[in-house]
Design a protein around this motif. Structure first.
Motif, mmCIF file in Angstrom:
data_model
loop_
_atom_site.group_PDB
_atom_site.id
_atom_site.type_symbol
_atom_site.label_atom_id
_atom_site.label_comp_id
_atom_site.label_asym_id
_atom_site.label_seq_id
_atom_site.Cartn_x
_atom_site.Cartn_y
_atom_site.Cartn_z
ATOM 1 N N SER A 34 0.832 -1.209 0.000
ATOM 2 C CA SER A 34 0.000 0.000 0.000
ATOM 3 C C SER A 34 0.866 1.259 0.000
ATOM 4 N N PHE A 35 1.892 1.270 0.847
ATOM 5 C CA PHE A 35 2.774 2.435 0.870
ATOM 6 C C PHE A 35 3.430 2.650 -0.498
ATOM 7 N N ARG A 36 3.860 1.570 -1.116
ATOM 8 C CA ARG A 36 4.483 1.697 -2.434
ATOM 9 C C ARG A 36 3.497 2.306 -3.425
ATOM 10 N N LYS A 37 2.252 1.875 -3.347
ATOM 11 C CA LYS A 37 1.220 2.403 -4.257
ATOM 12 C C LYS A 37 0.992 3.889 -4.012
ATOM 13 N N TRP A 38 0.857 4.295 -2.742
ATOM 14 C CA TRP A 38 0.561 5.702 -2.445
ATOM 15 C C TRP A 38 1.747 6.605 -2.769
ATOM 16 N N LEU A 39 2.948 6.077 -2.696
ATOM 17 C CA LEU A 39 4.113 6.874 -3.079
ATOM 18 C C LEU A 39 4.107 7.214 -4.566
ATOM 19 N N LYS A 40 3.403 6.408 -5.358
ATOM 20 C CA LYS A 40 3.370 6.611 -6.806
ATOM 21 C C LYS A 40 2.118 7.335 -7.280
ATOM 22 N N ARG A 41 1.100 7.385 -6.449
ATOM 23 C CA ARG A 41 -0.196 7.885 -6.906
ATOM 24 C C ARG A 41 -0.214 9.393 -7.086
ATOM 25 N N LEU A 46 1.560 12.152 0.565
ATOM 26 C CA LEU A 46 2.157 11.406 1.673
ATOM 27 C C LEU A 46 3.317 12.229 2.206
ATOM 28 N N MET A 47 3.189 12.696 3.450
ATOM 29 C CA MET A 47 4.177 13.581 4.062
ATOM 30 C C MET A 47 4.760 12.935 5.307
ATOM 31 N N VAL A 48 6.026 13.226 5.577
ATOM 32 C CA VAL A 48 6.686 12.655 6.745
ATOM 33 C C VAL A 48 7.389 13.766 7.523
ATOM 34 N N VAL A 49 7.569 13.518 8.832
ATOM 35 C CA VAL A 49 8.444 14.351 9.653
ATOM 36 C C VAL A 49 9.654 13.495 10.029
ATOM 37 N N GLY A 56 9.724 10.316 12.198
ATOM 38 C CA GLY A 56 8.951 10.439 13.423
ATOM 39 C C GLY A 56 7.464 10.263 13.212
ATOM 40 N N GLY A 57 6.993 10.327 11.968
ATOM 41 C CA GLY A 57 5.576 10.166 11.692
ATOM 42 C C GLY A 57 5.265 10.456 10.236
ATOM 43 N N TYR A 58 4.021 10.178 9.868
ATOM 44 C CA TYR A 58 3.584 10.449 8.502
ATOM 45 C C TYR A 58 2.105 10.805 8.502
ATOM 46 N N ALA A 59 1.675 11.446 7.419
ATOM 47 C CA ALA A 59 0.252 11.687 7.162
ATOM 48 C C ALA A 59 0.001 11.414 5.691
ATOM 49 N N LEU A 60 -1.096 10.720 5.413
ATOM 50 C CA LEU A 60 -1.472 10.372 4.046
ATOM 51 C C LEU A 60 -2.836 10.980 3.737
ATOM 52 N N VAL A 61 -2.886 11.853 2.727
ATOM 53 C CA VAL A 61 -4.123 12.503 2.303
ATOM 54 C C VAL A 61 -4.458 12.044 0.891
ATOM 55 N N LEU A 62 -5.703 11.611 0.686
ATOM 56 C CA LEU A 62 -6.169 11.202 -0.636
ATOM 57 C C LEU A 62 -7.115 12.257 -1.191
ATOM 58 N N LEU A 63 -7.019 12.518 -2.469
ATOM 59 C CA LEU A 63 -7.895 13.452 -3.160
ATOM 60 C C LEU A 63 -8.905 12.669 -3.978
ATOM 61 N N GLN A 64 -10.169 12.990 -3.814
ATOM 62 C CA GLN A 64 -11.206 12.288 -4.564
ATOM 63 C C GLN A 64 -11.404 12.989 -5.908
ATOM 64 N N PRO A 65 -11.043 12.343 -7.027
ATOM 65 C CA PRO A 65 -11.123 13.001 -8.338
ATOM 66 C C PRO A 65 -12.524 13.511 -8.651
ATOM 67 N N GLY A 66 -12.577 14.687 -9.269
ATOM 68 C CA GLY A 66 -13.854 15.252 -9.689
ATOM 69 C C GLY A 66 -14.637 15.937 -8.598
ATOM 70 N N THR A 67 -14.113 15.954 -7.370
ATOM 71 C CA THR A 67 -14.832 16.545 -6.241
ATOM 72 C C THR A 67 -13.950 17.589 -5.562
ATOM 73 N N ARG A 68 -14.501 18.233 -4.546
ATOM 74 C CA ARG A 68 -13.741 19.185 -3.730
ATOM 75 C C ARG A 68 -13.437 18.568 -2.355
ATOM 76 N N LEU A 69 -13.247 17.249 -2.346
ATOM 77 C CA LEU A 69 -13.120 16.509 -1.095
ATOM 78 C C LEU A 69 -11.741 15.870 -0.986
ATOM 79 N N ASP A 92 -1.238 20.067 10.277
ATOM 80 C CA ASP A 92 -1.030 21.321 9.545
ATOM 81 C C ASP A 92 -0.663 21.024 8.090
ATOM 82 N N ALA A 93 0.248 20.072 7.918
ATOM 83 C CA ALA A 93 0.702 19.734 6.576
ATOM 84 C C ALA A 93 -0.421 19.115 5.749
ATOM 85 N N ALA A 94 -1.227 18.256 6.373
ATOM 86 C CA ALA A 94 -2.325 17.617 5.654
ATOM 87 C C ALA A 94 -3.344 18.652 5.186
#
Length: 364
Positions: A34-41, A46-49, A56-69, A92-94
């Motif tokens: 899954s991580f490999r997939k999200w690194l390419k998408r 995908l952000m890290v500190v 020390g940590g990560y945050a993964l944000v997905l964008l829904q195509p065609g929407t404002r979500l 904050d980063a997300a």
């Protein structure tokens, strides 16, 4: 906290991200794959500190195509680095990433038994808007939160519209009608009823696979089940004939269209041969009606397919849709109350070369 730096994740972080996930979670873990997939998408952030090369940590944000979500899919802080406000830095980063991608909302799920995380989200302005029972692997419920990123929160006119997932690739219309029946007549969703509705309302043929549902066919099926129904369509004559090339298939579609038109007339179901405007849609929502709208899926998934969605609410910036068909990498929660910017929705609700615009308005 100042000793930590924030940056986008890199393919070279794959091993460290996998180890971090193992340390942070005992279940519901993201896999290495899954991580490999999200690194390419393309539609993911995908952000890290890190400090001195140690994550020390990560945050993964997905964008829904065609929407404002946008959706905060996962966030984790290494247990050895907790207490240094890395969670807030990642949040904050997300939010900044979603904001830069012009998303109106950032949504997330959190365990119902995680008061520390809930307190953090509520402190940051997230508002509870839903519950997902039995969401996690250990059967714990999830609370659904969202935050308006670009504007002050608006008072959305929202119908209590249960969401129903279509059980086949061709029953989006019946699934939407089941949503309306659940909202307006308290009728539970049922797969058999979904298929029966399709048999009553289908055009039989489309470009590929089984045919979708005709707006008049859906209105007749709704009327039969005790709903007040009306049809709005910006063109007269047989619909969807441009989607097939075979002459015999065109003749079948035309025959069904004429049958639906006669049935609507006989049952006194109003058919308005004019566009159903944004003003009409707002007015119907304010009256507690459920509106089913035909859209083109081009801006959602890159396919120019006709697709029925149910409108669950509106505000000054957006219409909100219940999409009965979760796409790739989506869960049902991603398909509920999806905010579509008004100008984008106007583009989505045109189908085919003829720019067909049609809707079915349902009342109790």
């Amino acid at each position: 906290m100042n000793s930590f730096s924030l940056r986008p994740a890199l393919p070279s972080d794959l091993d460290a991200l996998t180890r971090l996930e193992q340390r942070c979670f005992s279940s519901d873990r993201l896999s290495r794959r899954s991580f490999r997939k999200w690194l390419k998408r393309q539609h993911a952030g995908l952000m890290v500190v890190e400090r001195e090369g140690e994550l020390g940590g990560y945050a993964l944000v997905l964008l829904q195509p065609g929407t404002r979500l946008a959706r905060l899919y996962s966030i984790a802080v290494d247990p050895g680095f907790r207490g240094q406000r890395l969670g807030e830095q990642l949040m904050d980063a997300a939010e900044e990433y979603a904001h830069q991608e012009r998303r109106l909302y950032l949504r997330l799920e959190v365990r119902k038994d995680n008061p520390a995380a809930i307190a953090l989200y509520e402190k940051r302005g997230y508002r509870l808007f839903g519950l997902a029972p039995d969401y996690y692997e250990d059967h714990q419920d999830a609370l659904r939160y969202q935050k308006r990123l670009h504007y002050q929160p608006a008072n959305a006119e929202q119908i209590h519209l249960p969401w129903v997932q279509q059980s086949t690739p061709f029953t989006c219309g019946p699934a939407c009608l089941l949503m309306a029946l659940a909202a307006l007549r308290n009728q539970p969703a049922d797969t058999t009823e979904e298929l029966l509705l399709w048999r009553e309302a289908t055009t039989i043929y489309m470009t590929a696979g089984h045919g979708g549902c005709h707006p008049m066919g859906l209105a007749i099926a709704a009327h039969k089940r005790g709903l007040n129904a009306s049809v709005w369509c910006n063109q007269q004559g047989p619909l969807f004939v441009d989607s097939v090339r075979d002459t015999d298939k065109k003749r079948v579609i035309t025959t069904l269209h004429e049958h639906f038109a006669r049935s609507c007339k006989a049952q006194q179901i109003p058919v308005h041969y004019q566009d159903f405007t944004a003003y009409d849609l707002d007015s119907a929502i304010a009256q507690g009606k459920v509106v089913l709208v035909l859209i083109s899926t081009w801006r959602l998934d890159g396919r120019k397919a006709p697709h029925w969605v149910a409108i669950s609410g509106s505000d000054e910036e957006c219409f909100y849709i219940h999409d009965p068909d979760p796409g790739e990498d989506q869960v049902p929660l991603d398909c509920q109350h999806v905010p579509i910017a008004r100008e984008k929705f106007e583009q989505m609700r045109k189908y085919g070369q003829a720019k067909l615009r049609t809707a079915v308005v349902l009342g109790g």
